[in-house]
Design an enzyme around this catalytic site. Structure first.
Site, PDB file in Angstrom:
ATOM      1  CG  ASP A   1      34.213  37.671  38.058  1.00 36.03           C
ATOM      2  OD1 ASP A   1      33.014  37.933  38.244  1.00 36.03           O
ATOM      3  OD2 ASP A   1      35.126  38.182  38.725  1.00 36.03           O
TER       4      ASP A   1
ATOM      5  CD  GLU B   1      35.071  34.270  45.829  1.00 38.48           C
ATOM      6  OE1 GLU B   1      36.075  34.999  45.801  1.00 38.48           O
ATOM      7  OE2 GLU B   1      33.981  34.622  45.399  1.00 38.48           O
TER       8      GLU B   1
ATOM      9  CG  ASP C   1      32.249  40.915  43.540  1.00 32.72           C
ATOM     10  OD1 ASP C   1      32.534  39.709  43.404  1.00 32.72           O
ATOM     11  OD2 ASP C   1      32.292  41.732  42.599  1.00 32.72           O
TER      12      ASP C   1
END
Length: 796
Positions: free
Chosen positions: A473, A403, A400
């Site tokens: 998300d 980035e 997760d």
């Protein structure tokens, strides 16, 4: 010394041909200087060219993070024609204007492909974290009606990426790949990792990057979309196989709060008889935020993690777990990474040590992102991951915030020093580095378990690391559902073939009591239909749980629609797994934008809500509400969806067997349990057995559906399902060929072998027709063949 000078003089004399400008021919291209800029053109192959530009005498060199191919010696003819220096290979003509430095590309027959805009290379001096460098920019001229695709996941709902401006800095829901390809059959990769702006308008198409010691881009001519994808992978890496079980159905939520709850979900699916292959454990299994991502089960609700994993495995399911790229200050990885100065100093998630929302700034979490560019830091990361989790038998990783999360970025944040320079210089390549670190380390530990990584961000080359990217998300809405389609297609056209989204959307901010909300329930059912035709079928989100039993029970419309598409997914596993082999072996693509198969059909080029799944199935998701009237579900009236059948072939309705001509807009009835699916004439599709998990039954009794109307072929691929023996040639293929005119099916000799391979099996042949299009409706098959690995030909 005099002799060396004389040789150099002869070389220059040969290459100038009387021109005022000189150049040096190299083994792979040329070098020259024009005005105050150094140029180098390198042929990586007859159809892949690298262009380098830098301020004169700056000695620009760079080791690419994305490109792993090395330039190969290519037969090229170099000649001067007036002001033009022409480099010609078997595939390309590359012309450098020796007066103004403009580079242009044509086919070997002289067909124009792409040209730089005159005098558009820009180098602007820039101080990056105390180091003198440049901001760089290059502009190109595209044809007015040219269609381009790619750039990653933009969430803009566009298929063709013209007339846009995008500031590329990786974030939660947007993943940037500075690459586009054209319907003219070429691609362009801007090899820069700093914050970059892509702009396309009537005047020019440009890339502008904040940091770059030089301009560095690759031009590739693939002739068509598949060819460009193949060349991008040739440059940046091929795609390894995922295990068969990853193509089953996956259940997740934010979050399972105990191991009993997680194991109970798997048990409930088995009890209901609804197929399931994977369960995902989200965050906080490590405890409080100061222990963030400790890579240990420190939360007392996960009292016996080894038993939890064993319990899941004993129910013939698999498990992957959330891991992050940041660490809390009380964790062992934090302390070791800090000791080698491998932690960044900027605001990331979670912001507070408290679980309360909104975050309490009086109690900062102290969580810091690790330097994934540093090989020693990647070693430390894996050391704790291996010891604390992988050694227990975990099946895969959910990386997760890859980035990574970077909140309220300040210019000084980008001055953080990484192993490769400032964070600003390499920022967009972070996901490539962290995903690559996990992949490489697991491959070093074992070849018995294929690497599977689910991750939130992506950069060019990441396809080589066993990763499937999800779109972040997203907030649930009908518009968001539609945008996930073009997201996946444009990412795939960058050469990155594995994509998925949170089925149902992550946040449910627009819905009160979503599980009782008729609009959301309909949206979820339609999203799961789309998800059944993505490379990964995975339900996940917050604000409400998403397990099938949350939407009712068997016999109720929403439940039945969800179950129908989970079962359909499993019946297509032989088709999907064989397609995944085509992706790995032949550089193919699983989610196929219509430009890939119908480049000459202008009506198909900009369709953003239809695609081919594999090379046979046209998928037309329903992306508008149809059965929610004033907050109530009304299924009494059958609604319709308009769609386009691409020209050049005939199409067979998957549900009815009706054949239709391509090149027309039609309307198709779309009751709640029907997403329009059409199969291209000439397709051969294997249908697998009814199962509760992917490997429950062998493929010894497959249904082989033949869709008439054209010749066709299909190759059935099989191996051991979850190890890397296929890389050693331990797999088998069986080719099916259909001759439409004489209605003959030929099953070729089986090629290859592997441990556990079926020696004998049944193929139940079914020619799809109206009223007889699947095993539920067929009274009998057209032919049953006992196949023992030798060629069989049968007239039907």
């Amino acid at each position: 010394m005099k002799r060396a000078f004389a040789v150099l003089f002869i070389i220059l004399a040969v290459v100038t041909h009387g021109s005022a400008q000189s150049y040096l021919k190299t083994d792979i291209g040329i070098k020259t200087s024009i005005e105050d800029t150094d140029y180098e053109i390198q042929f990586f192959s007859p159809s892949i060219v690298r262009v380098l530009k830098s301020p004169e005498k700056s000695c620009f060199t760079k080791e690419s993070l994305s490109v792993i191919k090395r330039p190969q010696k290519t037969d090229i003819d170099v000649r001067l024609d007036g002001k033009d220096l022409i480099l010609e290979s078997d595939e390309l003509l590359v012309t450098l204007n020796m007066n103004n430095g403009t580079v242009s590309f044509e086919t070997s027959t002289g067909k124009p492909l792409l040209s730089e805009k005159e005098s558009s290379a820009e180098f602007t001096k820039f101080i990056d974290a105390g180091n003198e460098t440049y901001s760089v920019s290059q502009s190109f001229e595209l044809e007015k009606d040219e269609a381009i695709y790619g750039l990653g996941i933009l969430q803009n709902g566009k298929m063709v990426q013209r007339d846009i401006e995008v500031h590329m800095v990786q974030n939660n829901t947007q993943d940037f790949v500075p690459f586009f390809q054209s319907n003219k059959g070429y691609g362009l990769f801007w090899d820069n990792y700093s914050p970059t702006t892509f702009s396309d308008n009537k005047e020019q198409t440009s890339f502008s990057s904040e940091v770059g010691d030089g301009i560095d881009y690759y031009f590739m001519y693939g002739k068509n979309a598949d060819g460009v994808v193949a060349q991008m992978r040739e440059l940046t890496g091929q795609v390894p196989m995922f295990p068969l079980w990853t193509y089953g159905y996956w259940q997740s939520r934010e979050r399972y709060k105990s191991q009993d709850e997680l194991v109970g979900v798997v048990h409930k699916y088995r009890e209901l008889g609804v197929p399931l292959d994977g369960i995902i454990l989200d965050w906080r299994y490590w405890g409080n935020n100061y222990l963030w991502n400790a890579m240990e089960f420190l939360n007392e609700e996960f009292y016996n993690p080894q038993k939890m994993i064993n319990d899941v495995h004993n129910m013939n399911a698999h498990m992957i777990i959330s891991i992050w790229n940041s660490f809390g200050p009380h964790t062992k990885p934090y302390r070791e990474l800090d000791s080698i100065n491998a932690l960044f100093d900027f605001k990331t998630w979670p912001e507070s040590g408290s679980f309360k929302w909104p975050p309490n700034p009086d109690y900062p979490s102290g969580v810091r992102v690790y330097d994934a560019y540093n090989p020693a830091a990647r070693d430390i990361y894996w050391k704790y991951l291996n010891k604390g989790i992988f050694s227990l038998g975990m099946d895969g990783w959910w990386i997760d915030s890859s980035e990574p999360d970077h909140f309220d970025p300040k210019p000084s944040d980008f001055d953080n020093q990484t192993y490769l320079g400032s964070f600003r210089k390499v920022r967009n390549a972070y996901p490539l580095m962290t995903v690559g670190g996990v992949y490489k380390h697991q491959r070093e530990v074992t070849s018995d378990k294929r690497v599977f990584i689910l991750t939130r961000s992506v950069f060019a080359g990441q396809q080589r690391y066993g990763a499937n990217t999800w779109s972040g998300d997203v907030v649930a809405s009908w518009d968001a559902l539609r945008k996930q389609i073009s997201n996946g297609l444009n990412l795939s056209l960058c050469g990155v073939p594995y994509y998925n989204s949170d089925i149902g959307g992550f946040f449910l901010w627009d819905y009160q009591n979503p599980l009782q909300n008729a609009d959301y329930r309909e949206l979820y059912a339609r999203w799961i239909q789309f998800g059944a035709f993505c490379p990964m079928m995975r339900s996940h989100g917050t604000d409400a749980p998403r397990e099938i039993y949350q939407f009712g029970k068997k016999g109720e419309p929403i439940y039945d629609a969800i179950e129908k598409y989970i079962n359909l997914r499993y019946s297509l596993l032989p088709y999907i797994y064989s397609t995944s082999w085509d992706v790995s072996k032949n550089q193919s693509t699983m989610m196929r934008a219509l430009v890939m198969d119908f480049p000459n059909d202008k009506k198909a080029l900009n369709i953003d809500d239809q695609y081919l799944f594999g090379k046979s199935i046209l998928v037309c998701p329903v992306t508008e509400r149809m059965y929610n009237e004033n907050g109530q579900a009304d299924f009494s009236t059958v609604k319709e969806r308009e769609l386009y059948l691409p020209a050049g072939t005939r199409w067979i309705d998957f549900w009815t067997g009706e054949m239709l001509e391509g090149g027309q807009i039609i309307t198709r009835e779309t009751p709640l349990d029907i997403m329009p699916l059409y199969v291209k004439a000439g397709s051969i599709i294997p249908i697998g057995p009814d199962v509760q998990y992917a490997e429950e039954k062998p493929w010894d009794n497959l249904e082989i559906r033949i869709y008439e109307g054209a010749d066709g072929e299909f190759t059935l691929y099989e191996d051991e399902n979850d190890n890397y023996n296929y890389e050693k040639g331990m797999y088998s293929t069986i080719k099916f060929s259909w001759e439409d005119e004489n209605k003959t099916l030929t099953i070729s000799d089986r090629n290859g072998s592997f441990p556990g391979m079926l020696a004998e099996r049944k193929f139940n042949i079914l020619i799809v027709k109206p009223g007889k299009m699947n095993k539920m409706d067929a009274e009998k098959y057209d032919k049953t063949i006992i196949y023992k690995g030798k060629r069989v030909s049968v007239k039907l």
